[in-house]
Enzyme design. Structure first.
Site, PDB file in Angstrom:
ATOM      1  N   LYS A  88       0.727  -1.318  -0.134  1.00 53.51           N
ATOM      2  CA  LYS A  88      -0.292   0.171   0.428  1.00 53.51           C
ATOM      3  C   LYS A  88       0.988   1.383   0.011  1.00 53.51           C
ATOM      4  O   LYS A  88       0.176   2.119  -0.546  1.00 53.51           O
ATOM      5  CB  LYS A  88      -0.810   0.332   1.056  1.00 53.51           C
ATOM      6  CG  LYS A  88      -2.169  -0.900   1.090  1.00 53.51           C
ATOM      7  CD  LYS A  88      -2.767  -0.510   1.473  1.00 53.51           C
ATOM      8  CE  LYS A  88      -4.840  -1.672   1.367  1.00 53.51           C
ATOM      9  NZ  LYS A  88      -4.326  -2.947   1.753  1.00 53.51           N
ATOM     10  N   GLU A 110     -10.187   6.478   3.621  1.00 50.22           N
ATOM     11  CA  GLU A 110     -11.140   5.791   4.186  1.00 50.22           C
ATOM     12  C   GLU A 110      -9.911   4.414   4.428  1.00 50.22           C
ATOM     13  O   GLU A 110      -9.368   3.935   3.505  1.00 50.22           O
ATOM     14  CB  GLU A 110     -12.830   5.446   3.690  1.00 50.22           C
ATOM     15  CG  GLU A 110     -12.447   4.378   2.642  1.00 50.22           C
ATOM     16  CD  GLU A 110     -11.416   4.656   1.095  1.00 50.22           C
ATOM     17  OE1 GLU A 110     -12.563   5.951   0.765  1.00 50.22           O
ATOM     18  OE2 GLU A 110     -11.302   4.042   0.949  1.00 50.22           O
ATOM     19  N   SER A 377       1.216  -9.963  -1.030  1.00 52.14           N
ATOM     20  CA  SER A 377       1.114  -8.397  -0.942  1.00 52.14           C
ATOM     21  C   SER A 377       1.879  -7.686   0.364  1.00 52.14           C
ATOM     22  O   SER A 377       1.820  -6.606   0.373  1.00 52.14           O
ATOM     23  CB  SER A 377      -0.093  -8.494  -1.010  1.00 52.14           C
ATOM     24  OG  SER A 377      -0.959  -8.866  -0.020  1.00 52.14           O
TER      25      SER A 377
HETATM   26  C1  LIG Z   1      -4.880  -4.371   1.668  1.00 47.21           C
HETATM   27  C2  LIG Z   1      -4.249  -5.428   1.228  1.00 47.21           C
HETATM   28  C3  LIG Z   1      -4.787  -6.009   0.323  1.00 47.21           C
HETATM   29  C4  LIG Z   1      -6.367  -6.084  -0.732  1.00 47.21           C
HETATM   30  O1  LIG Z   1      -6.092  -4.370  -1.388  1.00 47.21           O
HETATM   31  P1  LIG Z   1      -5.522  -5.103  -3.546  1.00 47.21           P
HETATM   32  O2  LIG Z   1      -6.145  -3.097  -3.656  1.00 47.21           O
HETATM   33  O3  LIG Z   1      -6.352  -5.843  -3.816  1.00 47.21           O
HETATM   34  O4  LIG Z   1      -4.446  -5.059  -3.472  1.00 47.21           O
HETATM   35  C5  LIG Z   1      -4.158  -7.133   0.053  1.00 47.21           C
HETATM   36  N1  LIG Z   1      -2.976  -7.243   0.917  1.00 47.21           N
HETATM   37  C6  LIG Z   1      -2.423  -6.480   1.903  1.00 47.21           C
HETATM   38  C7  LIG Z   1      -1.252  -6.841   2.477  1.00 47.21           C
HETATM   39  C8  LIG Z   1      -3.169  -5.836   1.956  1.00 47.21           C
HETATM   40  O5  LIG Z   1      -2.798  -4.905   2.997  1.00 47.21           O
END
Ligand SMILES: *Cc1c(COP(=O)(O)O)cnc(C)c1O
Length: 391
Positions: A88, A110, A377
């Site tokens: 993020k 948000e 992610s």
């Molecule tokens: C917020 C989040 C997501 C989901 O958000 P996307 O916009 O679909 O990437 C995925 N993995 C993690 C670790 C997150 O914090």
């Protein structure tokens, strides 16, 4: 696929907002597309991505996980190693630099699980900008630690008490605030959602993931991967890793949604499987809604995936067949989290564990051997309570 002039991806996307926001979005579009070509802007962004966030992230060959699945050679794109624990920060750094160029003194956002709120509050602190984050009262209880993190960064967390007191209500409140305070306020959206130009802008900021991964893979393997896998909430980490491979037609994309307790229950957040065409958060896409068009509550054990919509470009990828979308349940994702922890010494975020979980089915499906990059992610530190309490 670049969005066309109106921010459409095929029939999806666009700009469905109150009239008062139109000129602001046009301004933002103009500023953003000029910054996109601005070398100084990119130099500044690259500086912070490297020095503050910790880029580039590694493309790690998961040898023991590959051996476990036998038919797959698995690489992990380690977004979990970034500052604040997930991808993020790539986007919040990009957008806050846009906000600065536009002379906005106040940032609003948000947040559902709090991850986007934390990444926003961190960059607001970095640049000394005022930051207010809307969060459902229910989510504030569930994610108390993230509330505290945001407060440490100097942000104000505003409880939202309307509706279901979760993400979709926080979204409505943030838009309401924005309409009232457009002159000095920048709305920092956390995924490839929202009205044009947000889906394109957020995708561009996240596409550093795929650009790095593609170059790293080429260097290590002298070829391109057969598959790229990522979890899909709003869809920003997935779009971020897919985008750089868009023209590599032989690279197959798999997006993994959260099936929660099962696709045949009411408790999931699989908008691309169970949604219908609708407008949410200012753009047209697949949305979880009742037959009257009321937005349904999304559910997943991974708080970052429980968004009732999905970025418009994913709806387009699905319709055009460029990507395949699958869904895995809470239970399957928890097993995948435990497996990666045990065989690789890496605890993934519950969200990322959804992408990892699909490897099991993919391993059985591929003929011969296949190579795959999984977008890791985020890290799992935030999920320890959830895993401990999972039965
Ligand atoms: C917020 C989040 C997501 C989901 O958000 P996307 O916009 O679909 O990437 C995925 N993995 C993690 C670790 C997150 O914090």
């Amino acid at each position: 696929m670049l969005s066309n002039k109106n921010g459409r991806f095929g029939q999806f996307g666009g700009r469905f907002v109150p009239e008062t926001l139109m000129s602001l979005l046009e301004d933002l579009e103009k500023v953003y597309f000029s910054l996109k070509k601005d070398k100084k802007f990119h130099a500044e962004l690259d500086f912070y991505l490297k020095e503050f966030a910790g880029r580039p992230t590694n493309l790690y060959h998961a040898k023991r996980l590959s051996a476990y699945y036998k038919t797959l050679k698995i690489y992990l794109k380690r977004e979990d190693l970034l500052h604040t624990g997930a991808h993020k920060i790539n986007n919040t750094l990009g957008q806050i630099l846009v906000a600065k160029r536009m002379g906005k003194a106040r940032i609003i956002a948000e947040t559902g699980a709090g991850q986007h709120g934390v990444a926003t509050a961190a960059v607001a602190a970095l640049f000394g900008l005022k930051c207010e984050v809307y969060m459902g009262e229910e989510d504030m209880k569930r994610q108390a630690l993230n509330v505290y993190r945001m407060q440490l960064f100097g942000a104000k967390v505003i409880p939202v008490t309307s509706g279901s007191k979760t993400l979709k209500d926080a979204m409505n409140e943030a838009i309401r605030d924005w309409v009232t305070n457009v002159h000095n306020t920048f709305y920092l959206i956390g995924s490839v959602a929202g009205p044009h130009p947000y889906p394109t802008m957020v995708r561009d900021f996240q596409s550093v993931i795929g650009q790095e991964a593609r170059a790293q893979f080429l260097k290590k393997e002298k070829s391109l991967p057969d598959y790229v896998l990522a979890c899909v909430g709003g869809g920003s980490n997935a779009m971020g890793i897919f985008h750089a491979f868009y023209n590599d037609k032989k690279v197959k994309f798999i997006g993994v949604e959260a099936a929660g307790h099962g696709l045949n229950t009411q408790q999931h957040s699989a908008s691309l499987h169970k949604g219908h065409l609708g407008v949410l958060h200012g753009s047209k896409s697949q949305v979880l809604q009742t037959s009257n068009g009321q937005i349904k509550l999304a559910y997943s054990i991974a708080a970052g995936l429980d968004y009732p919509g999905v970025g418009p470009e994913h709806s387009f990828y699905k319709e055009s067949g460029r990507a395949q979308y699958v869904a895995v349940t809470d239970k399957e994702a928890v097993s995948a989290l435990k497996l990666l922890s045990k065989v690789e010494g890496i605890i993934p975020a519950m969200e990322s564990a959804h992408a990892l979980s699909y490897l099991e089915k993919l391993a059985k499906k591929v003929k011969d051997k296949a190579s795959v990059i999984v977008c890791l992610s985020g890290r799992g530190d935030k999920d320890m309570e959830t895993i401990k309490n999972f039965i």
